[in-house]
Design a protein around this motif. Structure first.
Motif, PDB file in Angstrom:
ATOM      1  N   THR A  14      50.508  38.836  28.061  1.00 51.81           N
ATOM      2  CA  THR A  14      51.508  38.433  29.032  1.00 51.81           C
ATOM      3  C   THR A  14      52.260  39.706  29.389  1.00 51.81           C
ATOM      4  O   THR A  14      52.813  40.374  28.515  1.00 51.81           O
ATOM      5  CB  THR A  14      52.464  37.380  28.454  1.00 51.81           C
ATOM      6  OG1 THR A  14      51.704  36.251  28.038  1.00 51.81           O
ATOM      7  CG2 THR A  14      53.487  36.941  29.500  1.00 51.81           C
ATOM      8  N   PHE A  16      55.158  41.649  31.681  1.00 49.88           N
ATOM      9  CA  PHE A  16      56.412  41.441  32.403  1.00 49.88           C
ATOM     10  C   PHE A  16      56.352  42.058  33.793  1.00 49.88           C
ATOM     11  O   PHE A  16      55.954  43.205  33.974  1.00 49.88           O
ATOM     12  CB  PHE A  16      57.573  42.064  31.631  1.00 49.88           C
ATOM     13  CG  PHE A  16      58.854  42.048  32.393  1.00 49.88           C
ATOM     14  CD1 PHE A  16      59.625  40.903  32.454  1.00 49.88           C
ATOM     15  CD2 PHE A  16      59.283  43.172  33.079  1.00 49.88           C
ATOM     16  CE1 PHE A  16      60.812  40.881  33.180  1.00 49.88           C
ATOM     17  CE2 PHE A  16      60.470  43.168  33.806  1.00 49.88           C
ATOM     18  CZ  PHE A  16      61.227  42.017  33.850  1.00 49.88           C
ATOM     19  N   ASP A  21      56.076  36.802  35.298  1.00 49.75           N
ATOM     20  CA  ASP A  21      55.153  37.394  34.334  1.00 49.75           C
ATOM     21  C   ASP A  21      53.715  37.054  34.719  1.00 49.75           C
ATOM     22  O   ASP A  21      53.454  36.034  35.360  1.00 49.75           O
ATOM     23  CB  ASP A  21      55.434  36.868  32.925  1.00 49.75           C
ATOM     24  CG  ASP A  21      56.762  37.357  32.379  1.00 49.75           C
ATOM     25  OD1 ASP A  21      57.376  38.245  33.001  1.00 49.75           O
ATOM     26  OD2 ASP A  21      57.177  36.865  31.329  1.00 49.75           O
ATOM     27  N   GLU A  53      55.193  48.995  27.096  1.00 48.68           N
ATOM     28  CA  GLU A  53      56.518  48.377  27.074  1.00 48.68           C
ATOM     29  C   GLU A  53      56.628  47.162  27.992  1.00 48.68           C
ATOM     30  O   GLU A  53      57.570  46.391  27.883  1.00 48.68           O
ATOM     31  CB  GLU A  53      57.624  49.399  27.392  1.00 48.68           C
ATOM     32  CG  GLU A  53      57.505  50.051  28.744  1.00 48.68           C
ATOM     33  CD  GLU A  53      56.736  51.364  28.707  1.00 48.68           C
ATOM     34  OE1 GLU A  53      56.753  52.059  29.741  1.00 48.68           O
ATOM     35  OE2 GLU A  53      56.111  51.709  27.691  1.00 48.68           O
ATOM     36  N   GLU A  54      55.658  46.951  28.878  1.00 47.89           N
ATOM     37  CA  GLU A  54      55.675  45.781  29.760  1.00 47.89           C
ATOM     38  C   GLU A  54      54.951  44.581  29.152  1.00 47.89           C
ATOM     39  O   GLU A  54      54.994  43.490  29.710  1.00 47.89           O
ATOM     40  CB  GLU A  54      55.056  46.141  31.109  1.00 47.89           C
ATOM     41  CG  GLU A  54      55.903  47.131  31.894  1.00 47.89           C
ATOM     42  CD  GLU A  54      55.275  47.561  33.195  1.00 47.89           C
ATOM     43  OE1 GLU A  54      54.075  47.273  33.436  1.00 47.89           O
ATOM     44  OE2 GLU A  54      55.978  48.210  33.992  1.00 47.89           O
ATOM     45  N   THR A  56      54.736  41.580  26.850  1.00 47.42           N
ATOM     46  CA  THR A  56      55.690  40.744  26.127  1.00 47.42           C
ATOM     47  C   THR A  56      55.019  39.902  25.055  1.00 47.42           C
ATOM     48  O   THR A  56      55.640  39.582  24.044  1.00 47.42           O
ATOM     49  CB  THR A  56      56.468  39.839  27.090  1.00 47.42           C
ATOM     50  OG1 THR A  56      55.543  39.021  27.825  1.00 47.42           O
ATOM     51  CG2 THR A  56      57.308  40.655  28.054  1.00 47.42           C
TER      52      THR A  56
END
Length: 59
Positions: A14, A16, A21, A53-54, A56
């Motif tokens: 998933t 972000f 999303d 970092e994107e 989730t």
């Protein structure tokens, strides 16, 4: 997530995005440590570079 990479197994992520999303599924084929991203391949010529970092959720 790292186990998926080592065993070349499919993974669902998933990712972000500001408005909604996105769920993507594929095989992680490369890790770009300096730029903190992974290469996710969904087909023969269909791939995406996704910033770590994107992400989730990973399953």
């Amino acid at each position: 997530m790292l186990q998926s990479y080592q065993e070349c197994r499919s993974i669902t992520l998933t990712v972000f995005y500001p408005f909604d999303d996105e769920i993507v599924r594929g095989v992680m084929t490369s890790i770009d440590k300096p730029n903190r991203r992974i290469k996710l391949v969904r087909g023969d010529e269909d791939f995406s570079w996704i910033k770590i970092e994107e992400i989730t959720v990973a399953s």
